[in-house]
Design a protein around this motif. Sequence first.
Motif, short mmCIF file in Angstrom:
data_model
loop_
_atom_site.label_atom_id
_atom_site.label_comp_id
_atom_site.label_asym_id
_atom_site.label_seq_id
_atom_site.Cartn_x
_atom_site.Cartn_y
_atom_site.Cartn_z
N VAL A 162 0.85 -1.18 0.00
CA VAL A 162 0.00 0.00 0.00
C VAL A 162 0.89 1.25 0.00
O VAL A 162 1.78 1.38 0.84
CB VAL A 162 -0.94 0.02 1.22
CG1 VAL A 162 -1.77 1.30 1.24
CG2 VAL A 162 -1.84 -1.21 1.21
N VAL A 163 0.69 2.13 -0.98
CA VAL A 163 1.46 3.35 -1.08
C VAL A 163 0.50 4.53 -1.22
O VAL A 163 -0.70 4.35 -1.43
CB VAL A 163 2.43 3.32 -2.28
CG1 VAL A 163 3.39 2.16 -2.17
CG2 VAL A 163 1.67 3.25 -3.59
N LYS A 164 1.03 5.71 -1.12
CA LYS A 164 0.26 6.92 -1.38
C LYS A 164 1.17 7.89 -2.13
O LYS A 164 2.40 7.68 -2.20
CB LYS A 164 -0.25 7.54 -0.09
CG LYS A 164 0.80 7.80 0.97
CD LYS A 164 0.14 8.28 2.25
CE LYS A 164 1.18 8.52 3.36
NZ LYS A 164 0.56 8.96 4.61
N PRO A 165 0.64 8.94 -2.70
CA PRO A 165 1.46 9.84 -3.54
C PRO A 165 2.66 10.44 -2.83
O PRO A 165 3.59 10.90 -3.48
CB PRO A 165 0.46 10.92 -3.96
CG PRO A 165 -0.86 10.23 -3.95
CD PRO A 165 -0.80 9.27 -2.80
N THR A 166 2.66 10.44 -1.50
CA THR A 166 3.81 10.99 -0.77
C THR A 166 4.86 9.94 -0.47
O THR A 166 5.90 10.26 0.12
CB THR A 166 3.33 11.63 0.55
OG1 THR A 166 2.63 10.66 1.32
CG2 THR A 166 2.42 12.82 0.27
N THR A 167 4.62 8.68 -0.85
CA THR A 167 5.58 7.61 -0.58
C THR A 167 6.86 7.85 -1.37
O THR A 167 6.81 8.14 -2.57
CB THR A 167 4.99 6.25 -0.96
OG1 THR A 167 3.81 6.01 -0.17
CG2 THR A 167 6.00 5.12 -0.70
N SER A 168 8.00 7.75 -0.71
CA SER A 168 9.29 7.93 -1.38
C SER A 168 9.81 6.58 -1.88
O SER A 168 9.29 5.52 -1.53
CB SER A 168 10.31 8.54 -0.43
OG SER A 168 10.66 7.63 0.59
N TYR A 169 10.85 6.64 -2.69
CA TYR A 169 11.47 5.42 -3.21
C TYR A 169 12.01 4.56 -2.06
O TYR A 169 11.81 3.35 -2.03
CB TYR A 169 12.60 5.78 -4.18
CG TYR A 169 13.35 4.59 -4.73
CD1 TYR A 169 12.83 3.82 -5.77
CD2 TYR A 169 14.59 4.22 -4.20
CE1 TYR A 169 13.51 2.73 -6.28
CE2 TYR A 169 15.28 3.11 -4.70
CZ TYR A 169 14.73 2.38 -5.74
OH TYR A 169 15.42 1.29 -6.23
N ASP A 170 12.68 5.21 -1.09
CA ASP A 170 13.22 4.46 0.06
C ASP A 170 12.11 3.83 0.89
O ASP A 170 12.26 2.72 1.41
CB ASP A 170 14.07 5.39 0.93
CG ASP A 170 15.35 5.82 0.24
OD1 ASP A 170 15.78 5.11 -0.68
OD2 ASP A 170 15.91 6.88 0.61
N ASP A 171 10.97 4.52 1.02
CA ASP A 171 9.84 3.94 1.75
C ASP A 171 9.35 2.67 1.06
O ASP A 171 9.06 1.66 1.73
CB ASP A 171 8.69 4.95 1.82
CG ASP A 171 9.04 6.17 2.66
OD1 ASP A 171 9.93 6.05 3.53
OD2 ASP A 171 8.42 7.23 2.45
N LEU A 172 9.28 2.71 -0.27
CA LEU A 172 8.82 1.55 -1.02
C LEU A 172 9.79 0.39 -0.87
O LEU A 172 9.38 -0.76 -0.68
CB LEU A 172 8.67 1.92 -2.50
CG LEU A 172 8.19 0.82 -3.44
CD1 LEU A 172 6.81 0.33 -3.04
CD2 LEU A 172 8.17 1.33 -4.89
N VAL A 173 11.10 0.68 -0.92
CA VAL A 173 12.11 -0.37 -0.75
C VAL A 173 11.97 -1.02 0.61
O VAL A 173 11.98 -2.26 0.75
CB VAL A 173 13.52 0.22 -0.95
CG1 VAL A 173 14.59 -0.79 -0.50
CG2 VAL A 173 13.75 0.61 -2.41
N ARG A 174 11.85 -0.19 1.67
CA ARG A 174 11.73 -0.74 3.03
C ARG A 174 10.48 -1.60 3.17
O ARG A 174 10.52 -2.67 3.79
CB ARG A 174 11.71 0.40 4.04
CG ARG A 174 13.09 0.97 4.35
CD ARG A 174 13.04 1.87 5.58
NE ARG A 174 12.25 3.08 5.32
CZ ARG A 174 12.77 4.20 4.86
NH1 ARG A 174 14.07 4.27 4.58
NH2 ARG A 174 11.99 5.25 4.65
N SER A 175 9.38 -1.17 2.58
CA SER A 175 8.14 -1.94 2.69
C SER A 175 8.27 -3.31 2.05
O SER A 175 7.82 -4.32 2.59
CB SER A 175 6.99 -1.16 2.03
OG SER A 175 6.77 0.07 2.68
N VAL A 176 8.92 -3.35 0.88
CA VAL A 176 9.07 -4.63 0.17
C VAL A 176 9.97 -5.58 0.95
O VAL A 176 9.64 -6.75 1.17
CB VAL A 176 9.63 -4.39 -1.25
CG1 VAL A 176 10.01 -5.71 -1.92
CG2 VAL A 176 8.63 -3.63 -2.10
#
Length: 823
Positions: A36-50
């Motif tokens: 789950v992401v939102k428009p404010t999600t950064s690239y690093d946030d996405l990496v950490r979530s995965v």
Amino acid sequence: MASEESFGVLVHHRGSIKTKTRSGVKFTDKDPLCIVVKPTTSYDDLVRSVLMKLGLEGAKRVKKFFYRIPITVLQDTVKYDCFTIGSDEDLQVMFLCRRQFPEVRTPELLAKLVDVVSSSGGSNRNATTEAVAAGSSSRPAVASSSVPVYEPAVEPVASPSFAVDLNDGVGDVVGSVDILPNALQGVPPVGVGDGVLGDVEEDDVEPDMIEDDSGDEVGATEPALVVGGSSSGTQQYPPHFSSLDLDAMRQEGVSGHSVGFGARDAEGTAGLTEFQVGQQFQDKDEALLSVKTYSIRRRVQYKVVESDHRRYVGKCSEFGNGCTWLIRLSLWKRKGIWEVKQYNGPHTCLATSISSDHRSLDYHVISAFVMPMVRADASVSIKVLLNATAAHFGFRPTYRRVWMAKQKAIALVYGDWDESYNELPRWVLGVQLTMPGTVAILRTSPVRVSGQVDESQAFFHRLFWTFPPLIQAFLHCKPLVSIDGTHLYGKYGGTLLIAIAQDGNSNILPVAFALVEGENAESWSFFLSHLRQHVTPQPGLLVISDRHNGIKAALEAPDGGWLPPSAYRAFCIRHVAANFSLTFKGKDARRLLVNAAYAKTEVEFDYWFDILRSEDPAMCEWANRIDYSLWTQHRDEGRRFGHMTTNISECVNSILKGVRNLPVCSLVKATYGRLAELFVRKGREAEAQMGTGQQFSQYLVKCIEANLKNSRCFTVTLYDRDNSEFTVAETTPTGSFSLGTYRVSLASQTCDCGYFQALHFPCQHALACCAYSRVTWSSYVHSVYQISSVFRVYQMGFTPPIPEGFWPPYDGPTVIPDPAKRR
């Protein structure tokens, strides 16, 4: 983003990328994650979530994401391409596309996971080393948005191929792919897939003819972009072109101001705020870019009332019909800047444009927008640039307009297309001064004006070049060379001819180049004669090529030096299979032909050929018209070393990525810089392996380890007192195709399975005989696989280039491009 709503993204992490599907690109992982992401999600946030959801924090890292980017929607059918995401700016493309294509509610990503490298310099098993850009010690090279992928066939053939060992090259299949049990014995663990059926698609295959686009204002003033380098391409060597770095979109230009896309408010919203009297621009080009972008963003049309070197006046197209919008700009001579002198705004008319295109969105505006992407990756495809332009501006320009914009951006970054040809003679002098022994042979043709030869000018015709480290390297490579040509995709057409060698660690290495007008008998003769003279004079050499008549004529020339026994010829099985498919449709028949070609024994060849005959006898008749020694492995007398293809795609995509899109002088400079980087990296790798006491290349060690596992379940019988003649019986079949019992001769280094004599190192049966006789297997390995030989390939490095200001002067006719070659 206008909305802060969260949404789900499917993240594939185990599969691969399939191309040529009905919807374009498709990811094959059947069990993706939902993040789950939102428009404010950064690239690093996405990496950490995965990584957190996979439980791999600290063990793996995300090298990059591949985004299944929508390109077009036609009658509820969405077509997709592939786009690399490696930064926050790249991630914004996904958010923009989600807004642009509401039909795609759930975006899909594929995560490329690699092992985390330890601080001591070692790494976990299967760690992938990042390719570093030439001229940079820190920025990793990232694959471009078009990812060539091998699709495993139902029954893949196997042999050591010209495997790309540059980590980010072709064959770097994302995730894991299950390889089915192979019908062949002693399959090496690397190089599998050289003969799989899906041919590699090149990254940026652009049409030779670009249709006319009447919507372009060809005669309009061209805005000058803020870029590094001049029109003559004064930078020493182009950067590595293997990354698509959209972070460059935020970089400031040389002049100290950002590349503008219209008037900006305090928050930087481009093209949405109104102009103000007294507002200033660095030059007229920047002012025009802002006015055009404003018009595009407001979805209104305007017309130019007056435009010269001192003033610029524009009015709304509906001026006098209910709208009073007008802008007047003038040059402030003392400061050399342009200023808004009068402004009537905003528009009082309605935005009536319902077209998918906009008149102000010409190729000059598009060039300013795509220039940072082109500067980061010259091979970025027109489709990706077109989609990014549409997502940014809200209008979809024509393919031709984006193509023109890309060529203009390339010229501004890497040098003027026409002037680049005249730089070649000076480059030849400069590189020969930099590295004595460099071979660079330039051929020109006369320019005729009114029937008379113009002595002051000459058309570029052909160029052959190679460097001393390449000449020395080939002495320690396998005694074979593959040759092929690939089209140029810049403003001017032509063909780049390449000769490719391979070291004992399965690394491909281009050893000679030529720029020619096209593939014909004369151009191939020009290339092959200089290749034979300067790079490959060794007797008994094997040449792997396609079946082009120009190559055939050049190789069969009596004075060319390529006739047996001086040299031998073999066909690339990928080209043979492609020609076969033109007559006989269906992947199954093509797979059978390829497996027959890869068979290392006559028995196995007959097995596959009989199946092919049962499908259609005409297929065998077609194949029988080609001499077996040219396309089958069991008749090659071991000259192929197991290599069946020319590997031009692998070479272009891993080492020469993007060069086909550049002006000619930047192209030849790029070969110097790329190869210098390659020699440093591969030389260090080989030196480190020698320092740890290794005797053989990593490729060979993996092959021997794989063969040793199977050699333990054999029964060996000795047949002579010299411990050289044996029979080996398989107590358990090691594959779907097995003879059961094999004769092995260590003295002649042969085995009935065919691998020993084809690959020039012991097969699993020969290893069992060595263990039985208590003799070391290392004495039966070809010297090319020794790590010392691999090191000698890269031992001679490149010299740092002399700055262009110190190049010797060139005193000769001006070299210009042939206008007939303009695309």
